[in-house]
Design an enzyme around this catalytic site. Structure first.
Site, PDB file in Angstrom:
ATOM      1  N   ARG A  25       0.717  12.542  -9.182  1.00 49.31           N
ATOM      2  CA  ARG A  25       1.227  11.185  -8.989  1.00 49.31           C
ATOM      3  C   ARG A  25       2.637  11.009  -9.537  1.00 49.31           C
ATOM      4  O   ARG A  25       3.395  10.151  -9.085  1.00 49.31           O
ATOM      5  CB  ARG A  25       0.314  10.163  -9.681  1.00 49.31           C
ATOM      6  N   PHE A  29      -1.278  16.078   4.509  1.00 51.30           N
ATOM      7  CA  PHE A  29      -1.706  15.501   3.243  1.00 51.30           C
ATOM      8  C   PHE A  29      -0.528  15.536   2.286  1.00 51.30           C
ATOM      9  O   PHE A  29       0.033  16.593   1.992  1.00 51.30           O
ATOM     10  CB  PHE A  29      -2.914  16.226   2.640  1.00 51.30           C
ATOM     11  N   ASP A  39      -4.090   5.769   6.263  1.00 47.93           N
ATOM     12  CA  ASP A  39      -4.533   7.010   6.897  1.00 47.93           C
ATOM     13  C   ASP A  39      -5.542   6.622   7.991  1.00 47.93           C
ATOM     14  O   ASP A  39      -5.138   6.235   9.085  1.00 47.93           O
ATOM     15  CB  ASP A  39      -5.133   7.886   5.791  1.00 47.93           C
ATOM     16  N   GLU A  94       0.828  -1.207   0.000  1.00 44.43           N
ATOM     17  CA  GLU A  94       0.000   0.000   0.000  1.00 44.43           C
ATOM     18  C   GLU A  94       0.861   1.256   0.000  1.00 44.43           C
ATOM     19  O   GLU A  94       1.988   1.241   0.477  1.00 44.43           O
ATOM     20  CB  GLU A  94      -0.916  -0.067   1.238  1.00 44.43           C
ATOM     21  N   ASP A  95       0.317   2.334  -0.534  1.00 42.82           N
ATOM     22  CA  ASP A  95       1.051   3.599  -0.524  1.00 42.82           C
ATOM     23  C   ASP A  95       1.026   4.242   0.860  1.00 42.82           C
ATOM     24  O   ASP A  95       2.041   4.630   1.403  1.00 42.82           O
ATOM     25  CB  ASP A  95       0.531   4.584  -1.591  1.00 42.82           C
ATOM     26  N   LYS A 110       0.145   7.025   8.717  1.00 44.48           N
ATOM     27  CA  LYS A 110      -0.264   8.206   9.504  1.00 44.48           C
ATOM     28  C   LYS A 110      -1.069   7.703  10.696  1.00 44.48           C
ATOM     29  O   LYS A 110      -2.299   7.793  10.693  1.00 44.48           O
ATOM     30  CB  LYS A 110      -1.167   9.114   8.652  1.00 44.48           C
TER      31      LYS A 110
HETATM   32  P1  IMP Z   1      -7.609   5.341   4.461  1.00 46.43           P
HETATM   33  O1  IMP Z   1      -8.745   4.446   4.095  1.00 46.43           O
HETATM   34  O2  IMP Z   1      -8.093   6.581   5.156  1.00 46.43           O
HETATM   35  O3  IMP Z   1      -6.543   4.635   5.270  1.00 46.43           O
HETATM   36  O4  IMP Z   1      -6.984   5.891   3.120  1.00 46.43           O
HETATM   37  C1  IMP Z   1      -6.273   5.062   2.303  1.00 46.43           C
HETATM   38  C2  IMP Z   1      -6.023   5.631   0.924  1.00 46.43           C
HETATM   39  O5  IMP Z   1      -6.302   7.019   0.845  1.00 46.43           O
HETATM   40  C3  IMP Z   1      -4.568   5.492   0.580  1.00 46.43           C
HETATM   41  O6  IMP Z   1      -4.288   4.245   0.012  1.00 46.43           O
HETATM   42  C4  IMP Z   1      -4.349   6.640  -0.371  1.00 46.43           C
HETATM   43  O7  IMP Z   1      -4.650   6.237  -1.687  1.00 46.43           O
HETATM   44  C5  IMP Z   1      -5.318   7.689   0.112  1.00 46.43           C
HETATM   45  N1  IMP Z   1      -4.632   8.664   0.995  1.00 46.43           N
HETATM   46  C6  IMP Z   1      -4.626   8.718   2.344  1.00 46.43           C
HETATM   47  N2  IMP Z   1      -3.893   9.739   2.813  1.00 46.43           N
HETATM   48  C7  IMP Z   1      -3.389  10.347   1.709  1.00 46.43           C
HETATM   49  C8  IMP Z   1      -2.505  11.482   1.537  1.00 46.43           C
HETATM   50  O8  IMP Z   1      -2.002  12.130   2.467  1.00 46.43           O
HETATM   51  N3  IMP Z   1      -2.230  11.794   0.243  1.00 46.43           N
HETATM   52  C9  IMP Z   1      -2.718  11.105  -0.823  1.00 46.43           C
HETATM   53  N4  IMP Z   1      -3.527  10.051  -0.697  1.00 46.43           N
HETATM   54  C10 IMP Z   1      -3.858   9.673   0.560  1.00 46.43           C
HETATM   55 MG    MG Z   2      -3.970   3.569  -1.948  1.00 50.91          MG
END
Ligand code: IMP
Ligand code: MG
Length: 176
Positions: A165, A152, A103, A99-100, A131
């Site tokens: 990207r 962010f 959050d 995963e990238d 994070k």
């Molecule tokens: P989550 O479900 O809130 O954990 O979000 C997961 C996805 O949201 C990640 O795989 C990213 O693609 C996107 N994401 C979360 N935080 C960021 C950020 O700071 N920048 C860009 N994409 C984010």
């Molecule tokens: Mg992602």
């Protein structure tokens, strides 16, 4: 010089490369002899995935998946929809989700549950960024590149409304 809308570079190209190499070595040792399957959730993970895979020195396979998380917003919903499923059966496989960024954890929590039901031999998570201060769901990555504060970020695969990207580094987004 960082581009417009990049407040500052958070993690440089060379810092990314160094850490990705370390993660590749860890995964190489962990999965030796197991023909692991590395899963790339599109699209944010592509850069990390491609770089990480080149640092894995054992036979392995890859597959891609697309799930919805953010729309034109910067907070995920907790509802995850499969837009594109894996092409292979992960039953009995040693699978690793690459995963990238984690959050809130909503996306990966749902994805992990979905994939666990297919009975892989194991299912680990390797994330480039974490994070933890934003976490809503209990979810801990097995491998993490960098822990970052509540910012962010964009670049190295990560976007805001599909933009940025292609930046080779990870920057802090600024809307001023
Ligand atoms: P989550 O479900 O809130 O954990 O979000 C997961 C996805 O949201 C990640 O795989 C990213 O693609 C996107 N994401 C979360 N935080 C960021 C950020 O700071 N920048 C860009 N994409 C984010
Ligand atoms: Mg992602």
């Amino acid at each position: 010089m960082p581009e417009h809308n990049v407040e500052r570079v958070l993690i440089s190209e060379s810092e990314i490369a160094e850490r990705v190499e370390q993660l590749g070595s860890l995964l190489t040792e962990k999965y030796r002899g197991k023909n692991p399957l590395f899963i790339c959730p599109l699209k944010g993970s592509v850069m990390f995935f491609a770089d990480l895979l080149r640092k894995i020195k054992i036979p392995c396979e890859i597959d891609f998946m697309a799930v919805s998380s953010y729309n034109s917003n910067t907070v995920s919903s907790g509802e995850v929809k499969i837009l594109k499923d894996l092409t292979c059966d992960i039953g009995g496989r040693y699978a690793v989700i690459v995963e990238d960024i984690i959050d809130t954890g909503n996306t990966l929590y749902e994805l992990k549950n979905m994939l666990e039901k297919r009975n892989p031999a194991s299912l680990e998570i390797c994330t480039l960024l974490d994070k933890p201060s934003r976490r809503v769901k209990k979810l801990d990555p097995d491998y993490c590149g960098f822990t970052i504060p509540d910012l962010f970020v964009i670049g190295y695969g990560m976007d805001l409304d599909e933009e940025y990207r292609n930046l080779p580094y990870i920057g802090v987004y600024s809307n001023t």
